[in-house]
Write a protein that holds these residues in place. Structure first.
Motif, PDB file in Angstrom:
ATOM      1  N   TYR A  74     -61.431  35.431  -5.348  1.00 29.13           N
ATOM      2  CA  TYR A  74     -60.650  34.198  -5.202  1.00 29.13           C
ATOM      3  C   TYR A  74     -61.050  33.190  -6.304  1.00 29.13           C
ATOM      4  O   TYR A  74     -60.197  32.590  -6.957  1.00 29.13           O
ATOM      5  CB  TYR A  74     -60.888  33.587  -3.817  1.00 29.13           C
ATOM      6  N   ALA A  75     -62.362  33.041  -6.500  1.00 37.13           N
ATOM      7  CA  ALA A  75     -62.849  32.105  -7.527  1.00 37.13           C
ATOM      8  C   ALA A  75     -62.377  32.523  -8.914  1.00 37.13           C
ATOM      9  O   ALA A  75     -62.011  31.686  -9.748  1.00 37.13           O
ATOM     10  CB  ALA A  75     -64.374  32.019  -7.465  1.00 37.13           C
ATOM     11  N   LYS A  76     -62.365  33.826  -9.174  1.00 39.47           N
ATOM     12  CA  LYS A  76     -61.914  34.340 -10.487  1.00 39.47           C
ATOM     13  C   LYS A  76     -60.425  34.055 -10.716  1.00 39.47           C
ATOM     14  O   LYS A  76     -59.993  33.850 -11.846  1.00 39.47           O
ATOM     15  CB  LYS A  76     -62.161  35.845 -10.567  1.00 39.47           C
ATOM     16  N   GLN A  77     -59.663  34.052  -9.611  1.00 41.93           N
ATOM     17  CA  GLN A  77     -58.239  33.713  -9.758  1.00 41.93           C
ATOM     18  C   GLN A  77     -58.079  32.267 -10.242  1.00 41.93           C
ATOM     19  O   GLN A  77     -57.178  31.947 -11.000  1.00 41.93           O
ATOM     20  CB  GLN A  77     -57.506  33.860  -8.429  1.00 41.93           C
ATOM     21  N   GLN A  78     -58.983  31.390  -9.778  1.00 43.48           N
ATOM     22  CA  GLN A  78     -58.906  29.977 -10.195  1.00 43.48           C
ATOM     23  C   GLN A  78     -59.346  29.805 -11.652  1.00 43.48           C
ATOM     24  O   GLN A  78     -58.916  28.888 -12.329  1.00 43.48           O
ATOM     25  CB  GLN A  78     -59.814  29.067  -9.333  1.00 43.48           C
ATOM     26  N   ASP A  79     -60.265  30.690 -12.096  1.00 45.78           N
ATOM     27  CA  ASP A  79     -60.853  30.539 -13.430  1.00 45.78           C
ATOM     28  C   ASP A  79     -61.241  31.929 -13.955  1.00 45.78           C
ATOM     29  O   ASP A  79     -62.402  32.347 -13.855  1.00 45.78           O
ATOM     30  CB  ASP A  79     -62.108  29.640 -13.307  1.00 45.78           C
ATOM     31  N   PRO A  80     -60.245  32.663 -14.506  1.00 47.10           N
ATOM     32  CA  PRO A  80     -60.460  34.078 -14.858  1.00 47.10           C
ATOM     33  C   PRO A  80     -61.623  34.322 -15.828  1.00 47.10           C
ATOM     34  O   PRO A  80     -62.270  35.357 -15.758  1.00 47.10           O
ATOM     35  CB  PRO A  80     -59.130  34.489 -15.490  1.00 47.10           C
ATOM     36  N   GLY A  81     -61.901  33.373 -16.707  1.00 43.48           N
ATOM     37  CA  GLY A  81     -62.970  33.608 -17.687  1.00 43.48           C
ATOM     38  C   GLY A  81     -64.361  33.229 -17.190  1.00 43.48           C
ATOM     39  O   GLY A  81     -65.345  33.359 -17.925  1.00 43.48           O
ATOM     40  N   ALA A  82     -64.458  32.763 -15.945  1.00 38.66           N
ATOM     41  CA  ALA A  82     -65.746  32.230 -15.460  1.00 38.66           C
ATOM     42  C   ALA A  82     -66.817  33.309 -15.355  1.00 38.66           C
ATOM     43  O   ALA A  82     -66.517  34.464 -15.056  1.00 38.66           O
ATOM     44  CB  ALA A  82     -65.532  31.582 -14.091  1.00 38.66           C
ATOM     45  N   LYS A  83     -68.059  32.909 -15.607  1.00 38.00           N
ATOM     46  CA  LYS A  83     -69.211  33.811 -15.444  1.00 38.00           C
ATOM     47  C   LYS A  83     -69.734  33.648 -14.018  1.00 38.00           C
ATOM     48  O   LYS A  83     -69.772  32.532 -13.483  1.00 38.00           O
ATOM     49  CB  LYS A  83     -70.332  33.445 -16.421  1.00 38.00           C
ATOM     50  N   VAL A  84     -70.188  34.748 -13.437  1.00 40.33           N
ATOM     51  CA  VAL A  84     -70.666  34.720 -12.055  1.00 40.33           C
ATOM     52  C   VAL A  84     -72.196  34.752 -12.039  1.00 40.33           C
ATOM     53  O   VAL A  84     -72.816  35.659 -12.604  1.00 40.33           O
ATOM     54  CB  VAL A  84     -70.107  35.923 -11.263  1.00 40.33           C
ATOM     55  N   LEU A  85     -72.773  33.724 -11.420  1.00 43.16           N
ATOM     56  CA  LEU A  85     -74.233  33.628 -11.314  1.00 43.16           C
ATOM     57  C   LEU A  85     -74.636  33.763  -9.847  1.00 43.16           C
ATOM     58  O   LEU A  85     -74.045  33.104  -8.993  1.00 43.16           O
ATOM     59  CB  LEU A  85     -74.725  32.269 -11.812  1.00 43.16           C
ATOM     60  N   ILE A  86     -75.639  34.574  -9.571  1.00 41.28           N
ATOM     61  CA  ILE A  86     -76.130  34.660  -8.195  1.00 41.28           C
ATOM     62  C   ILE A  86     -77.536  34.070  -8.141  1.00 41.28           C
ATOM     63  O   ILE A  86     -78.346  34.298  -9.044  1.00 41.28           O
ATOM     64  CB  ILE A  86     -76.084  36.113  -7.649  1.00 41.28           C
ATOM     65  N   MET A  87     -77.785  33.265  -7.122  1.00 35.07           N
ATOM     66  CA  MET A  87     -79.080  32.599  -6.978  1.00 35.07           C
ATOM     67  C   MET A  87     -80.047  33.579  -6.298  1.00 35.07           C
ATOM     68  O   MET A  87     -79.768  34.073  -5.208  1.00 35.07           O
ATOM     69  CB  MET A  87     -78.952  31.329  -6.111  1.00 35.07           C
ATOM     70  N   THR A  88     -81.171  33.846  -6.928  1.00 37.33           N
ATOM     71  CA  THR A  88     -82.154  34.761  -6.340  1.00 37.33           C
ATOM     72  C   THR A  88     -83.529  34.525  -6.960  1.00 37.33           C
ATOM     73  O   THR A  88     -83.627  34.314  -8.179  1.00 37.33           O
ATOM     74  CB  THR A  88     -81.751  36.241  -6.549  1.00 37.33           C
ATOM     75  N   PRO A  89     -84.601  34.580  -6.138  1.00 39.39           N
ATOM     76  CA  PRO A  89     -85.939  34.374  -6.695  1.00 39.39           C
ATOM     77  C   PRO A  89     -86.308  35.426  -7.741  1.00 39.39           C
ATOM     78  O   PRO A  89     -87.203  35.218  -8.551  1.00 39.39           O
ATOM     79  CB  PRO A  89     -86.872  34.495  -5.488  1.00 39.39           C
ATOM     80  N   ARG A  90     -85.611  36.569  -7.743  1.00 40.52           N
ATOM     81  CA  ARG A  90     -85.981  37.600  -8.723  1.00 40.52           C
ATOM     82  C   ARG A  90     -85.210  37.462 -10.036  1.00 40.52           C
ATOM     83  O   ARG A  90     -85.328  38.306 -10.926  1.00 40.52           O
ATOM     84  CB  ARG A  90     -85.795  38.988  -8.114  1.00 40.52           C
ATOM     85  N   GLY A  91     -84.417  36.388 -10.169  1.00 36.33           N
ATOM     86  CA  GLY A  91     -83.579  36.246 -11.360  1.00 36.33           C
ATOM     87  C   GLY A  91     -84.298  35.655 -12.563  1.00 36.33           C
ATOM     88  O   GLY A  91     -85.499  35.374 -12.528  1.00 36.33           O
ATOM     89  N   MET A  92     -83.526  35.460 -13.623  1.00 34.86           N
ATOM     90  CA  MET A  92     -84.031  34.819 -14.842  1.00 34.86           C
ATOM     91  C   MET A  92     -84.453  33.390 -14.505  1.00 34.86           C
ATOM     92  O   MET A  92     -83.710  32.664 -13.860  1.00 34.86           O
ATOM     93  CB  MET A  92     -82.878  34.810 -15.850  1.00 34.86           C
ATOM     94  N   ARG A  93     -85.660  32.992 -14.944  1.00 30.48           N
ATOM     95  CA  ARG A  93     -86.163  31.659 -14.605  1.00 30.48           C
ATOM     96  C   ARG A  93     -85.379  30.602 -15.393  1.00 30.48           C
ATOM     97  O   ARG A  93     -85.314  30.662 -16.622  1.00 30.48           O
ATOM     98  CB  ARG A  93     -87.659  31.576 -14.946  1.00 30.48           C
ATOM     99  N   TRP A  94     -84.803  29.643 -14.681  1.00 29.34           N
ATOM    100  CA  TRP A  94     -83.973  28.604 -15.295  1.00 29.34           C
ATOM    101  C   TRP A  94     -84.814  27.671 -16.146  1.00 29.34           C
ATOM    102  O   TRP A  94     -85.917  27.305 -15.759  1.00 29.34           O
ATOM    103  CB  TRP A  94     -83.274  27.807 -14.200  1.00 29.34           C
ATOM    104  N   LYS A  95     -84.320  27.276 -17.300  1.00 30.61           N
ATOM    105  CA  LYS A  95     -85.032  26.288 -18.118  1.00 30.61           C
ATOM    106  C   LYS A  95     -84.055  25.500 -18.980  1.00 30.61           C
ATOM    107  O   LYS A  95     -82.893  25.876 -19.095  1.00 30.61           O
ATOM    108  CB  LYS A  95     -86.132  26.930 -18.960  1.00 30.61           C
ATOM    109  N   GLN A  96     -84.578  24.452 -19.585  1.00 32.64           N
ATOM    110  CA  GLN A  96     -83.737  23.497 -20.308  1.00 32.64           C
ATOM    111  C   GLN A  96     -82.915  24.153 -21.419  1.00 32.64           C
ATOM    112  O   GLN A  96     -81.745  23.830 -21.594  1.00 32.64           O
ATOM    113  CB  GLN A  96     -84.615  22.374 -20.883  1.00 32.64           C
ATOM    114  N   SER A  97     -83.537  25.080 -22.158  1.00 30.87           N
ATOM    115  CA  SER A  97     -82.799  25.686 -23.276  1.00 30.87           C
ATOM    116  C   SER A  97     -81.600  26.498 -22.755  1.00 30.87           C
ATOM    117  O   SER A  97     -80.566  26.585 -23.426  1.00 30.87           O
ATOM    118  CB  SER A  97     -83.719  26.564 -24.128  1.00 30.87           C
TER     119      SER A  97
END
Ligand code: SAM
Length: 217
Positions: A74-97
Motif C-alpha cells: 500500500y505504501a509503495k502505491q503512494q510512493d513507488p520509488g520509496a526505500k523500505v527501512l525496517i527498525m531492528t536492533p540487528r540493523g546498520m547503526r544509525w549515524k549523522q553521515s
C-alpha cells in the motif's frame, strides 16, 4: 516533496512528534510529507489479527508477514520509488553521515516498526535496509523511526532556520563534537561565561571553540 510513511500499530504515538516544532514546520513549508499507516487495517480476519506465535517455539509473538506485506505494498502505491527501512536492533547503526546521505537522496522512505518479539523474517524480501538506533532493545520500532525521521528532516535544505545551524553541529564533519555554548546572563551561581566569548574577537573565539571541540569516540 520527500515522503516519509510509517507502518505502525501505534500511529497516535507520532502525532506529538509530527505536529510540533521543526517537523510541523517542514510539513507546513511543503518540504516533507509525514504520514502513518495503521498496520491493524491490514490485519487478518474479523479481529484484524497482526501477530502469531513463532514456529519452533519461544516466548512472545511475531508480526505476521501478510499484514506487513500488504501495508508495504500500500505504501509503495503512494510512493513507488520509496526505500523500505525496517527498525531492528540487528540493523546498520544509525549515524549523522547516513542521515545526511538520506536527506540528499531523491526518494522517500517507508518505515516498518516492529513490535512484540519482532516480525516474520520473510518481510525482508521487501526491505532495502535494516536500521538500528543503538545497542539496546526498545519495546517497538516507533521511537527509532521518530529518531531517524527527525535526524533526516532537519538536514533537508531550508528546514532549519539558519542554514548554517546543521553545518557546525556535532558529527557534521564526521568526527567532532560541538564546543560548549553559553547565553545570558554572564554570571550564574558564581559561574562565568568564558572571557574570550565576550571579547568580540572572532579569531580568538574561533580558536577557543576549535580547542574546546572534542573528538567523537
Ligand atoms: N526480539 C528482538 C531482538 O532480540 O532483537 C527485539 C524485539 S523489540 C522488543 C520489538 C521491536 O522494537 C523490534 O522488532 C524493532 O522494530 C524495535 N526495536 C527495538 N530496539 C531497537 C533498536 N535498538 N533499533 C531499532 N529498532 C529497535
Amino acid at each position: 516533496m520527500k515522503k516519509f510513511q510509517v507502518i505502525t500499530l501505534f500511529p497516535e504515538m507520532f502525532t506529538g512528534v509530527f505536529e510540533h516544532s521543526m517537523m510541523w514546520k517542514a510539513q507546513k513549508d511543503s518540504k516533507v510529507e509525514l504520514t502513518t499507516i495503521n498496520l491493524r487495517e491490514f490485519g487478518m480476519g474479523k479481529r484484524r489479527t497482526v501477530d502469531d506465535t513463532p514456529y519452533g517455539g519461544g516466548d512472545g509473538m511475531l508480526l505476521m508477514v501478510e499484514p506487513l506485506w500488504k501495508a508495504v505494498e500500500y505504501a509503495k502505491q503512494q510512493d513507488p520509488g520509496a526505500k523500505v527501512l525496517i527498525m531492528t536492533p540487528r540493523g546498520m547503526r544509525w549515524k549523522q553521515s547516513i542521515a545526511q546521505k538520506y536527506s540528499e537522496s531523491p526518494h522517500g522512505y517507508i518505515f516498518i516498526c516492529g513490535r512484540y518479539e519482532g516480525y516474520d523474517e520473510r518481510i525482508m524480501a521487501l526491505v532495502d535496509e535494516e536500521v538500528s538506533v543503538g545497542d539496546y532493545v526498545l519495546t517497538g520500532g516507533e521511537l527509532p523511526a521518530m529518531t531517524i525521521i527527525d535526524s533526516i528532516v532537519r538536514l533537508i535544505p531550508g528546514v532549519l532556520g539558519g542554514e548554517t545551524s546543521a553545518v557546525i553541529e556535532s558529527f557534521s564533519d564526521g568526527e567532532t563534537l560541538e564546543f560548549p555554548q553559553y547565553t545570558r546572563p554572564v554570571e550564574w551561581q558564581g559561574m562565568q561565561v568564558p572571557e574570550v566569548l565576550l571579547s568580540g574577537n572572532h579569531g580568538e573565539i574561533a580558536k577557543w571553540r576549535a580547542k574546546q571541540s572534542r573528538k567523537a569516540e
